[in-house]
Write a protein that holds these residues in place. Structure first.
Motif, PDB file in Angstrom:
ATOM      1  N   UNK A 135      48.283  56.912  64.092  1.00  0.00           N
ATOM      2  CA  UNK A 135      47.088  56.723  64.926  1.00  0.00           C
ATOM      3  C   UNK A 135      47.443  56.847  66.407  1.00  0.00           C
ATOM      4  N   UNK A 136      48.593  56.252  66.791  1.00  0.00           N
ATOM      5  CA  UNK A 136      49.015  56.307  68.188  1.00  0.00           C
ATOM      6  C   UNK A 136      49.336  57.713  68.644  1.00  0.00           C
ATOM      7  N   UNK A 137      49.976  58.487  67.782  1.00  0.00           N
ATOM      8  CA  UNK A 137      50.257  59.889  68.121  1.00  0.00           C
ATOM      9  C   UNK A 137      48.944  60.659  68.269  1.00  0.00           C
ATOM     10  N   UNK A 138      48.029  60.448  67.341  1.00  0.00           N
ATOM     11  CA  UNK A 138      46.766  61.186  67.363  1.00  0.00           C
ATOM     12  C   UNK A 138      45.947  60.893  68.615  1.00  0.00           C
ATOM     13  N   UNK A 139      45.947  59.617  69.066  1.00  0.00           N
ATOM     14  CA  UNK A 139      45.128  59.291  70.247  1.00  0.00           C
ATOM     15  C   UNK A 139      45.887  59.439  71.566  1.00  0.00           C
ATOM     16  N   UNK A 140      47.164  59.843  71.491  1.00  0.00           N
ATOM     17  CA  UNK A 140      47.928  60.113  72.700  1.00  0.00           C
ATOM     18  C   UNK A 140      48.637  58.929  73.299  1.00  0.00           C
ATOM     19  N   UNK A 141      48.540  57.750  72.690  1.00  0.00           N
ATOM     20  CA  UNK A 141      49.233  56.584  73.235  1.00  0.00           C
ATOM     21  C   UNK A 141      50.720  56.587  72.881  1.00  0.00           C
ATOM     22  N   UNK A 142      51.116  57.388  71.898  1.00  0.00           N
ATOM     23  CA  UNK A 142      52.518  57.579  71.542  1.00  0.00           C
ATOM     24  C   UNK A 142      52.873  59.052  71.645  1.00  0.00           C
ATOM     25  N   UNK A 143      54.113  59.325  72.060  1.00  0.00           N
ATOM     26  CA  UNK A 143      54.580  60.710  72.097  1.00  0.00           C
ATOM     27  C   UNK A 143      55.085  61.161  70.733  1.00  0.00           C
ATOM     28  N   UNK A 144      55.731  60.251  70.029  1.00  0.00           N
ATOM     29  CA  UNK A 144      56.399  60.594  68.778  1.00  0.00           C
ATOM     30  C   UNK A 144      56.228  59.440  67.798  1.00  0.00           C
ATOM     31  N   UNK A 145      56.048  59.746  66.532  1.00  0.00           N
ATOM     32  CA  UNK A 145      55.885  58.691  65.542  1.00  0.00           C
ATOM     33  C   UNK A 145      56.668  58.975  64.277  1.00  0.00           C
ATOM     34  N   UNK A 146      57.237  57.917  63.701  1.00  0.00           N
ATOM     35  CA  UNK A 146      57.830  58.001  62.363  1.00  0.00           C
ATOM     36  C   UNK A 146      56.705  57.701  61.377  1.00  0.00           C
ATOM     37  N   UNK A 147      56.358  58.657  60.548  1.00  0.00           N
ATOM     38  CA  UNK A 147      55.177  58.540  59.698  1.00  0.00           C
ATOM     39  C   UNK A 147      55.528  58.899  58.260  1.00  0.00           C
ATOM     40  N   UNK A 148      54.556  58.714  57.385  1.00  0.00           N
ATOM     41  CA  UNK A 148      54.669  59.118  55.988  1.00  0.00           C
ATOM     42  C   UNK A 148      53.692  60.251  55.713  1.00  0.00           C
ATOM     43  N   UNK A 149      54.165  61.208  54.954  1.00  0.00           N
ATOM     44  CA  UNK A 149      53.295  62.303  54.559  1.00  0.00           C
ATOM     45  C   UNK A 149      52.400  61.849  53.408  1.00  0.00           C
ATOM     46  N   UNK A 150      51.225  62.511  53.221  1.00  0.00           N
ATOM     47  CA  UNK A 150      50.749  63.674  53.967  1.00  0.00           C
ATOM     48  C   UNK A 150      50.053  63.274  55.270  1.00  0.00           C
ATOM     49  N   UNK A 151      50.047  64.190  56.227  1.00  0.00           N
ATOM     50  CA  UNK A 151      49.352  63.999  57.498  1.00  0.00           C
ATOM     51  C   UNK A 151      48.346  65.130  57.653  1.00  0.00           C
ATOM     52  N   UNK A 152      47.112  64.776  57.891  1.00  0.00           N
ATOM     53  CA  UNK A 152      46.054  65.788  57.996  1.00  0.00           C
ATOM     54  C   UNK A 152      45.290  65.681  59.317  1.00  0.00           C
TER      55      UNK A 152
END
Length: 300
Positions: A135-152
Protein backbone atom coordinates in the motif's frame (compact mmCIF):
# COMPACT_ATOMS: atom_id res chain seq x y z
CA UNK A 1 18.68 32.18 13.82
CA UNK A 2 22.11 31.38 12.44
CA UNK A 3 22.98 27.81 11.59
CA UNK A 4 26.27 28.02 13.48
CA UNK A 5 24.31 28.83 16.64
CA UNK A 6 22.27 25.67 16.18
CA UNK A 7 25.46 23.62 15.67
CA UNK A 8 26.95 25.19 18.80
CA UNK A 9 23.85 24.29 20.82
CA UNK A 10 23.89 20.65 19.65
CA UNK A 11 27.59 20.32 20.50
CA UNK A 12 27.10 21.64 24.03
CA UNK A 13 23.92 19.58 24.51
CA UNK A 14 25.73 16.38 23.52
CA UNK A 15 28.92 17.07 25.46
CA UNK A 16 27.31 18.86 28.46
CA UNK A 17 30.63 20.61 28.82
CA UNK A 18 31.55 23.92 27.19
CA UNK A 19 35.26 23.12 27.01
CA UNK A 20 34.78 19.79 25.23
CA UNK A 21 32.16 21.31 22.93
CA UNK A 22 34.55 24.13 22.01
CA UNK A 23 37.31 21.64 21.18
CA UNK A 24 34.86 19.62 19.08
CA UNK A 25 33.90 22.74 17.16
CA UNK A 26 37.57 23.82 16.92
CA UNK A 27 36.92 27.18 18.52
CA UNK A 28 37.64 28.99 21.78
CA UNK A 29 35.25 28.62 24.71
CA UNK A 30 34.32 32.33 25.23
CA UNK A 31 32.89 32.76 21.68
CA UNK A 32 30.96 29.51 22.13
CA UNK A 33 29.42 30.74 25.38
CA UNK A 34 28.51 33.99 23.65
CA UNK A 35 26.80 32.11 20.81
CA UNK A 36 24.70 30.10 23.27
CA UNK A 37 23.67 33.27 25.12
CA UNK A 38 22.72 34.91 21.82
CA UNK A 39 20.66 31.86 20.82
CA UNK A 40 18.87 31.85 24.18
CA UNK A 41 18.13 35.57 23.78
CA UNK A 42 16.77 35.00 20.30
CA UNK A 43 14.54 32.09 21.44
CA UNK A 44 13.51 33.83 24.64
CA UNK A 45 14.27 30.77 26.81
CA UNK A 46 17.12 29.36 28.85
CA UNK A 47 18.52 26.25 27.18
CA UNK A 48 21.09 25.21 29.80
CA UNK A 49 21.41 25.25 33.56
CA UNK A 50 25.03 26.18 34.26
CA UNK A 51 27.06 25.89 37.44
CA UNK A 52 30.78 25.80 38.17
CA UNK A 53 30.61 22.01 38.18
CA UNK A 54 28.03 20.98 35.61
CA UNK A 55 25.97 21.87 32.56
CA UNK A 56 22.44 20.47 32.17
CA UNK A 57 19.71 20.92 29.60
CA UNK A 58 16.59 22.69 30.76
CA UNK A 59 13.21 21.31 29.69
CA UNK A 60 13.23 23.89 26.88
CA UNK A 61 16.69 22.71 25.84
CA UNK A 62 15.56 19.09 25.77
CA UNK A 63 12.61 20.07 23.57
CA UNK A 64 14.88 22.00 21.22
CA UNK A 65 17.52 19.27 20.80
CA UNK A 66 15.58 16.96 18.48
CA UNK A 67 14.51 19.67 16.01
CA UNK A 68 18.03 21.20 16.12
CA UNK A 69 19.61 17.87 15.16
CA UNK A 70 17.06 17.52 12.37
CA UNK A 71 17.96 20.95 11.02
CA UNK A 72 21.65 20.01 10.87
CA UNK A 73 20.84 16.65 9.27
CA UNK A 74 18.65 18.29 6.65
CA UNK A 75 21.31 20.86 5.80
CA UNK A 76 23.91 18.10 5.46
CA UNK A 77 21.51 16.14 3.26
CA UNK A 78 20.95 19.16 1.04
CA UNK A 79 24.69 19.84 0.66
CA UNK A 80 25.55 16.28 -0.28
CA UNK A 81 22.53 15.96 -2.56
CA UNK A 82 23.74 18.96 -4.59
CA UNK A 83 27.25 17.58 -5.00
CA UNK A 84 25.97 14.10 -5.95
CA UNK A 85 22.82 15.06 -7.85
CA UNK A 86 21.67 12.47 -10.35
CA UNK A 87 24.42 9.94 -9.65
CA UNK A 88 22.41 7.74 -7.30
CA UNK A 89 25.34 7.82 -4.88
CA UNK A 90 23.49 9.97 -2.40
CA UNK A 91 19.91 10.26 -1.27
CA UNK A 92 17.25 8.70 0.90
CA UNK A 93 15.32 5.50 0.13
CA UNK A 94 12.38 4.56 2.33
CA UNK A 95 11.82 0.81 2.63
CA UNK A 96 8.73 -0.91 4.01
CA UNK A 97 8.97 -4.45 5.32
CA UNK A 98 6.94 -6.86 7.39
CA UNK A 99 6.56 -10.56 7.94
CA UNK A 100 8.99 -13.34 7.12
CA UNK A 101 9.65 -12.16 3.57
CA UNK A 102 12.31 -9.71 4.74
CA UNK A 103 13.94 -11.39 7.76
CA UNK A 104 17.06 -12.48 5.87
CA UNK A 105 16.87 -10.37 2.73
CA UNK A 106 16.63 -6.90 4.27
CA UNK A 107 19.84 -7.04 6.36
CA UNK A 108 21.75 -8.44 3.39
CA UNK A 109 20.53 -5.66 1.12
CA UNK A 110 21.16 -2.94 3.72
CA UNK A 111 24.75 -4.05 4.32
CA UNK A 112 25.49 -4.16 0.60
CA UNK A 113 24.00 -0.69 0.00
CA UNK A 114 26.00 0.82 2.86
CA UNK A 115 29.20 -0.72 1.52
CA UNK A 116 28.64 0.38 -2.08
CA UNK A 117 26.89 3.73 -1.50
CA UNK A 118 27.55 5.12 1.99
CA UNK A 119 25.83 8.34 0.94
CA UNK A 120 22.47 6.60 0.55
CA UNK A 121 20.35 6.66 3.69
CA UNK A 122 17.97 3.72 4.07
CA UNK A 123 14.93 4.63 6.16
CA UNK A 124 13.31 1.43 7.45
CA UNK A 125 9.56 1.42 8.06
CA UNK A 126 8.28 -1.64 9.92
CA UNK A 127 4.91 -2.89 8.71
CA UNK A 128 2.90 -5.61 10.41
CA UNK A 129 2.02 -7.33 7.14
CA UNK A 130 3.63 -7.34 3.71
CA UNK A 131 0.45 -6.03 2.06
CA UNK A 132 0.77 -2.81 4.11
CA UNK A 133 4.19 -2.22 2.54
CA UNK A 134 2.58 -2.67 -0.87
CA UNK A 135 0.00 0.00 0.00
CA UNK A 136 2.84 2.38 0.89
CA UNK A 137 4.62 1.78 -2.41
CA UNK A 138 1.38 2.26 -4.35
CA UNK A 139 0.55 5.59 -2.67
CA UNK A 140 4.13 6.87 -2.88
CA UNK A 141 4.87 7.02 0.85
CA UNK A 142 7.47 4.24 0.40
CA UNK A 143 10.14 3.94 -2.28
CA UNK A 144 10.61 0.20 -1.96
CA UNK A 145 8.65 -2.59 -0.31
CA UNK A 146 9.19 -6.23 0.60
CA UNK A 147 5.91 -7.80 -0.51
CA UNK A 148 4.25 -11.11 -1.32
CA UNK A 149 3.07 -12.05 -4.75
CA UNK A 150 0.77 -11.74 -6.59
CA UNK A 151 0.80 -7.95 -7.02
CA UNK A 152 -1.72 -6.37 -9.36
CA UNK A 153 -1.43 -2.67 -8.48
CA UNK A 154 -1.33 -0.30 -11.43
CA UNK A 155 2.03 1.44 -11.82
CA UNK A 156 3.84 -0.90 -9.39
CA UNK A 157 6.72 -3.03 -10.62
CA UNK A 158 7.95 -6.15 -8.84
CA UNK A 159 10.81 -8.61 -8.94
CA UNK A 160 10.68 -11.98 -7.15
CA UNK A 161 13.56 -12.52 -4.71
CA UNK A 162 12.55 -15.76 -2.95
CA UNK A 163 10.45 -18.87 -3.45
CA UNK A 164 9.08 -20.03 -0.10
CA UNK A 165 6.73 -22.93 0.62
CA UNK A 166 3.96 -23.65 3.04
CA UNK A 167 4.54 -26.16 5.82
CA UNK A 168 2.35 -27.33 8.67
CA UNK A 169 3.28 -26.28 12.22
CA UNK A 170 2.12 -28.62 14.97
CA UNK A 171 2.63 -28.71 18.74
CA UNK A 172 5.48 -31.08 19.56
CA UNK A 173 3.08 -33.37 21.45
CA UNK A 174 0.53 -33.57 18.60
CA UNK A 175 -0.37 -37.19 17.68
CA UNK A 176 0.93 -36.60 14.13
CA UNK A 177 4.15 -34.79 15.13
CA UNK A 178 6.29 -37.88 14.56
CA UNK A 179 5.39 -38.24 10.89
CA UNK A 180 7.77 -37.25 8.07
CA UNK A 181 4.97 -35.46 6.24
CA UNK A 182 1.33 -34.75 6.89
CA UNK A 183 -1.84 -35.27 4.88
CA UNK A 184 -3.92 -32.14 5.35
CA UNK A 185 -7.11 -34.20 5.52
CA UNK A 186 -5.83 -35.56 8.85
CA UNK A 187 -6.30 -32.05 10.28
CA UNK A 188 -9.96 -31.64 9.36
CA UNK A 189 -11.06 -31.76 12.99
CA UNK A 190 -8.07 -29.87 14.43
CA UNK A 191 -8.41 -26.29 15.71
CA UNK A 192 -6.33 -23.74 13.75
CA UNK A 193 -4.55 -20.56 14.79
CA UNK A 194 -4.23 -17.81 12.20
CA UNK A 195 -3.51 -14.18 11.48
CA UNK A 196 -6.58 -11.91 11.71
CA UNK A 197 -9.12 -12.26 8.90
CA UNK A 198 -9.04 -8.47 8.56
CA UNK A 199 -5.27 -8.35 8.00
CA UNK A 200 -5.36 -9.00 4.26
CA UNK A 201 -2.42 -11.37 4.76
CA UNK A 202 -1.43 -13.42 1.71
CA UNK A 203 -0.26 -16.14 4.11
CA UNK A 204 -3.74 -16.40 5.63
CA UNK A 205 -5.27 -16.49 2.15
CA UNK A 206 -2.89 -19.27 1.15
CA UNK A 207 -3.70 -21.32 4.26
CA UNK A 208 -7.45 -21.10 3.69
CA UNK A 209 -7.16 -21.83 -0.03
CA UNK A 210 -4.87 -24.82 0.54
CA UNK A 211 -7.18 -26.35 3.15
CA UNK A 212 -10.23 -25.81 0.94
CA UNK A 213 -8.43 -27.54 -1.93
CA UNK A 214 -7.91 -30.47 0.48
CA UNK A 215 -11.66 -30.57 1.07
CA UNK A 216 -12.27 -28.61 4.27
CA UNK A 217 -12.37 -25.12 5.74
CA UNK A 218 -9.95 -24.67 8.65
CA UNK A 219 -11.69 -24.16 12.00
CA UNK A 220 -9.91 -21.07 13.35
CA UNK A 221 -10.25 -20.91 17.14
CA UNK A 222 -7.87 -18.04 17.80
CA UNK A 223 -6.30 -15.19 15.84
CA UNK A 224 -2.96 -13.53 16.58
CA UNK A 225 -1.48 -10.25 15.31
CA UNK A 226 1.74 -11.68 13.85
CA UNK A 227 3.44 -14.94 12.87
CA UNK A 228 5.56 -15.02 16.03
CA UNK A 229 2.45 -15.01 18.21
CA UNK A 230 0.67 -17.51 15.97
CA UNK A 231 3.56 -19.95 16.38
CA UNK A 232 3.75 -19.33 20.12
CA UNK A 233 0.07 -20.27 20.41
CA UNK A 234 0.66 -23.41 18.34
CA UNK A 235 3.57 -24.30 20.62
CA UNK A 236 1.23 -23.86 23.60
CA UNK A 237 -1.17 -26.40 22.11
CA UNK A 238 -3.95 -24.00 21.13
CA UNK A 239 -4.08 -25.37 17.60
CA UNK A 240 -2.17 -25.97 14.38
CA UNK A 241 -1.38 -23.67 11.46
CA UNK A 242 0.12 -23.45 8.01
CA UNK A 243 3.11 -21.16 7.81
CA UNK A 244 6.16 -20.46 5.68
CA UNK A 245 9.23 -22.63 5.84
CA UNK A 246 11.35 -19.49 6.15
CA UNK A 247 9.94 -18.79 9.63
CA UNK A 248 11.00 -22.11 11.12
CA UNK A 249 13.94 -20.42 12.83
CA UNK A 250 11.68 -17.85 14.53
CA UNK A 251 10.00 -20.22 16.96
CA UNK A 252 11.36 -23.74 17.46
CA UNK A 253 10.59 -24.68 21.07
CA UNK A 254 7.63 -27.03 21.37
CA UNK A 255 6.96 -27.05 17.62
CA UNK A 256 7.27 -29.48 14.74
CA UNK A 257 7.25 -28.34 11.10
CA UNK A 258 6.09 -30.91 8.54
CA UNK A 259 5.80 -30.77 4.74
CA UNK A 260 2.38 -31.50 3.26
CA UNK A 261 2.00 -34.85 1.52
CA UNK A 262 1.16 -34.74 -2.16
CA UNK A 263 1.26 -30.97 -2.54
CA UNK A 264 3.75 -28.14 -2.55
CA UNK A 265 2.33 -24.65 -2.20
CA UNK A 266 4.78 -21.90 -3.14
CA UNK A 267 4.69 -18.35 -1.86
CA UNK A 268 6.89 -15.79 -3.61
CA UNK A 269 8.53 -12.85 -1.86
CA UNK A 270 9.29 -9.84 -4.04
CA UNK A 271 10.52 -6.28 -4.10
CA UNK A 272 8.00 -3.66 -5.24
CA UNK A 273 8.47 -0.07 -6.38
CA UNK A 274 6.60 2.49 -8.43
CA UNK A 275 7.55 2.55 -12.08
CA UNK A 276 7.36 6.36 -12.13
CA UNK A 277 9.61 6.92 -9.08
CA UNK A 278 12.37 9.27 -10.37
CA UNK A 279 14.82 8.65 -7.51
CA UNK A 280 18.38 7.95 -8.65
CA UNK A 281 19.11 6.56 -5.19
CA UNK A 282 16.29 4.04 -5.62
CA UNK A 283 17.73 2.95 -8.95
CA UNK A 284 21.10 2.41 -7.25
CA UNK A 285 19.48 0.32 -4.50
CA UNK A 286 17.59 -1.76 -7.07
CA UNK A 287 20.87 -2.41 -8.90
CA UNK A 288 22.46 -3.64 -5.66
CA UNK A 289 19.39 -5.80 -5.02
CA UNK A 290 19.76 -7.45 -8.43
CA UNK A 291 23.18 -8.68 -7.33
CA UNK A 292 22.49 -9.47 -3.68
CA UNK A 293 18.95 -10.81 -4.00
CA UNK A 294 18.78 -12.43 -7.45
CA UNK A 295 15.55 -13.88 -8.77
CA UNK A 296 15.56 -17.62 -8.05
CA UNK A 297 14.75 -20.26 -10.64
CA UNK A 298 11.06 -21.04 -10.99
CA UNK A 299 9.87 -23.88 -8.76
CA UNK A 300 7.61 -26.64 -10.03
Amino acid sequence: MELRYVAAFVAVAEELHFGRAARRLQMAQPPLSQMIRQLEKELGVQLFERSTRSVRLTSAGESFLGPARQVLDDVDLAKRAVTSAGTGEYGRVTIGFGGASSHAALPRLARAVRAAHPGIELVMKVQQYANVALDGVADGSLDLGFVRMPVTRAGVRTRVIENDRLVCALPADHPLAGKEEIDLTDLIHDPFVSLPASSGSTLLDAMIRTCEEAGFTPKVVQEAPDSNTVLALVSAGVGVTLTLKSVEHVCQGGLVYLPMAGRTVWQQAALAWRADNPSAALRAVLAIAERELPTPAAES
